[in-house]
Design a protein around this motif. Structure first.
Motif, PDB file in Angstrom:
ATOM      1  N   THR A 351       0.821  -1.211   0.000  1.00  6.07           N
ATOM      2  CA  THR A 351       0.000   0.000   0.000  1.00  6.07           C
ATOM      3  C   THR A 351       0.852   1.256   0.000  1.00  6.07           C
ATOM      4  OG1 THR A 351      -0.100   0.079   2.431  1.00  6.07           O
ATOM      5  CG2 THR A 351      -1.793  -1.215   1.302  1.00  6.07           C
ATOM      6  N   GLN A 352       0.277   2.337  -0.527  1.00  6.65           N
ATOM      7  CA  GLN A 352       0.940   3.638  -0.499  1.00  6.65           C
ATOM      8  C   GLN A 352      -0.098   4.740  -0.669  1.00  6.65           C
ATOM      9  OE1 GLN A 352       4.265   4.231   0.074  1.00  6.65           O
ATOM     10  NE2 GLN A 352       3.710   6.392   0.176  1.00  6.65           N
ATOM     11  N   GLY A 353       0.041   5.800   0.124  1.00 10.70           N
ATOM     12  CA  GLY A 353      -0.841   6.949  -0.008  1.00 10.70           C
ATOM     13  C   GLY A 353      -0.181   8.071  -0.795  1.00 10.70           C
ATOM     14  N   TYR A 354      -0.983   8.762  -1.598  1.00 12.26           N
ATOM     15  CA  TYR A 354      -0.477   9.871  -2.419  1.00 12.26           C
ATOM     16  C   TYR A 354      -1.201  11.182  -2.147  1.00 12.26           C
ATOM     17  CZ  TYR A 354       1.983   6.152  -4.767  1.00 12.26           C
ATOM     18  OH  TYR A 354       2.813   5.072  -5.018  1.00 12.26           O
ATOM     19  N   GLY A 355      -2.022  11.188  -1.102  1.00 16.19           N
ATOM     20  CA  GLY A 355      -2.651  12.430  -0.694  1.00 16.19           C
ATOM     21  C   GLY A 355      -3.503  13.054  -1.772  1.00 16.19           C
ATOM     22  N   GLU A 356      -3.334  14.374  -1.919  1.00 18.45           N
ATOM     23  CA  GLU A 356      -4.149  15.136  -2.868  1.00 18.45           C
ATOM     24  C   GLU A 356      -3.443  15.352  -4.199  1.00 18.45           C
ATOM     25  OE1 GLU A 356      -3.294  19.683  -1.644  1.00 18.45           O
ATOM     26  OE2 GLU A 356      -3.962  18.422   0.022  1.00 18.45           O
ATOM     27  N   GLU A 357      -2.327  14.651  -4.411  1.00 15.68           N
ATOM     28  CA  GLU A 357      -1.517  14.936  -5.603  1.00 15.68           C
ATOM     29  C   GLU A 357      -2.231  14.632  -6.913  1.00 15.68           C
ATOM     30  OE1 GLU A 357       2.901  13.985  -7.462  1.00 15.68           O
ATOM     31  OE2 GLU A 357       2.329  13.153  -5.521  1.00 15.68           O
TER      32      GLU A 357
END
Length: 392
Positions: A351-357
Motif C-alpha cells: 500500500t501507499q498513499g499519495y494524498g491530494e496529488e
C-alpha cells in the motif's frame, strides 16, 4: 507523495506521449487531448529531474508478462534462506524505530504511525506494514545478513513462511513465500547490481524515456463505475504492462517513482466511498470490493506470487501532509478488508498513499470522487515471472 515546483498540471515530466503525439497534458489513444484530471494523470511522473532520454518507440504493448520482461537478464536466484544469518533479538516495532534513511531524507511531520518525509524535492508518507504481514503468525524472528541486510522470517500456523530481506534503510529487496512442501514463490526480487540505487533512493524513472501509450485510455485505466461484470476486473488485471520492463524494481522504488508505476495498468475504485476525513470502510462499502477481490483470488490461483499495489487518495481539503497520512490509511484499510473479508494473503498486497496529488476532479473543495483508492498489478515490475512459473 506530494508534488513540488517543477511539475506541470498533470504531474508529468514533460508529459506522457500517447498515440504518437506529445503534449503537456495526457492524450487518449484516439489522439484527443485530455486534461490531467480526465485522464487522472495517465503518467504520474513528477519532480525536478535531469533531462530524460529521448522517446523510444517500443512498438505495441507486451503480449504477456514474460514478453514484458524480455530485456531482463537477472543473476541466478538462490533460495532466500540459503545464506546463513545470525539470529538477533528484534521485534517488528524495533525494526521500524531503528530504520535508517539515506542522507537528505528529512522528517517533516509525524501523524501517529505515519511519517511524512521530504527527499529530492518530493514529499511522501512512510508507514509500517508489519501489523498486516505478521498478524496471527506463530513466530516472527530476525537475522543479520552481510551488507547491512536484515532477514525477517514470519512463520504461520499452516506451515507457510514469509521471508523478507531488507536493506540497511529498511526497503524490501526480496520477499518470498515458502510453502510446507519447500516450494519458494518469489514475490519481489532486486538484482544485487541495483542495491546501491535502492539504498540511495534514486528514481529509476529518470533513466526511462517519457511514456508513449498507443492504446485507448479505457485499456489503461479501468473505472469501476464503468464495470459491467465482475469478470471485467479479472480481464483487466490479467493484462501485462503497457511497455517492456527494463529491470526488476523494489516495491519501494515502484511506490516512489511515478514513471515506473505508470508502466502498470490501473483500476480506479471510484465506487468505493470514504467519508470526509475518514479511512474507515463500512460493511456496505466492503461488499463493493467483491468483484476485484474475486479477480485477485483467481489470479493468485494461477500465480501465487502476484503483487498488487493499492494506492490511496484524498480530496484537496486540509494540509498536504495530513492528506498524505489519511490517504495511506485508506490504502491500508482496503488491504485489510481484502485480507480479512476475502482471504487475500497480506503479503500479496502493498500500500501507499499519495494524498491530494492526483485529483480526479480538479477542485479545492470536498469531493467524494477524489477520496478513493486505485489498484495496480505490479508483479512484472518487482518479480521474475519465469522463476515463479517454474513452480507451477
Amino acid at each position: 507523495m506530494r508534488k513540488h515546483r517543477g511539475r506541470n498540471d498533470n504531474g508529468q515530466k514533460g508529459g506522457a506521449q500517447t498515440g504518437g503525439a506529445q503534449t503537456g497534458g495526457a492524450q487518449t489513444g484516439n489522439g484527443q487531448a485530455g486534461n490531467g484530471q480526465n485522464a487522472n494523470q495517465a503518467g504520474q511522473q513528477g519532480g525536478e529531474q535531469a533531462q530524460q532520454p529521448a522517446p523510444v518507440d517500443q512498438g505495441p504493448p507486451p503480449s504477456d508478462d514474460k514478453s514484458a520482461q524480455q530485456a531482463i537478464k537477472p543473476e541466478r536466484i538462490v533460495p532466500v534462506d540459503q545464506e546463513k544469518g545470525k539470529r538477533i533479538e528484534l521485534t517488528p516495532e524495533q525494526v521500524v524505530r531503528e530504520r535508517r534513511r539515506p542522507q537528505g531524507a528529512d522528517v517533516v511531520k509525524q501523524f501517529g504511525d505515519r511519517v511524512i518525509l521530504q527527499f529530492n524535492n518530493q514529499t511522501f508518507v512512510e508507514s509500517n506494514e508489519a501489523p498486516r504481514i505478521t498478524r496471527g503468525a506463530r513466530d516472527v524472528y530476525y537475522e543479520d545478513l552481510s551488507g547491512g541486510r536484515t532477514r525477517e522470517i514470519v512463520e504461520r500456523d499452516n506451515g507457510v513462511r514469509i521471508i523478507t530481506v531488507r536493506n540497511r534503510n529498511g526497503d524490501v529487496i526480496r520477499r518470498s513465500r515458502i510453502t510446507p512442501d519447500g516450494r519458494e514463490y518469489v514475490l519481489t526480487y532486486v538484482d544485487e547490481r541495483y542495491y546501491n540505487d535502492v539504498d540511495e533512493w534514486r528514481d529509476p524513472g529518470d533513466e526511462l524515456p517519457p511514456m508513449r501509450l498507443t492504446i485507448p485510455r479505457r485499456d489503461y485505466i479501468l473505472d469501476s463505475e464503468d464495470v459491467q461484470s465482475d469478470d471485467d476486473y479479472y480481464t483487466f488485471l490479467e493484462q501485462p504492462p503497457v511497455e517492456r520492463v527494463q529491470r526488476l524494481y523494489s516495491i519501494d522504488e515502484v511506490k516512489r517513482s511515478a514513471r515506473v508505476r505508470d508502466i502498470a495498468r490501473r483500476i480506479d475504485l471510484d465506487t468505493l466511498n470514504f467519508d470526509f476525513g475518514s479511512a474507515t470502510i463500512s460493511d456496505a462499502e466492503v461488499q463493493k470490493l467483491d468483484g476485484v477481490a474475486s479477480a485477485i483470488e483467481k489470479l493468485l490461483k494461477k500465480n501465487p506470487a502476484e503483487t498488487f499495489l493499492i494506492e490511496g487518495h484524498t480530496d484537496a481539503v486540509g494540509t498536504p501532509e495530513a492528506n498524505l497520512a489519511l490517504s495511506d490509511r485508506r490504502a491500508e484499510a482496503v488491504a485489510e478488508a481484502l485480507t480479512n473479508a476475502f482471504g487475500i494473503p497480506a503479503e500479496n498486497l502493498t500500500t501507499q498513499g499519495y494524498g491530494e496529488e492526483y485529483l480526479k476532479v480538479n477542485t479545492p473543495g470536498p469531493n467524494r470522487e477524489n477520496r478513493r483508492v486505485a489498484i495496480r498489478r505490479i508483479t512484472s515490475l518487482v518479480a521474475p515471472v519465469a522463476s515463479n512459473s517454474d513452480q507451477q
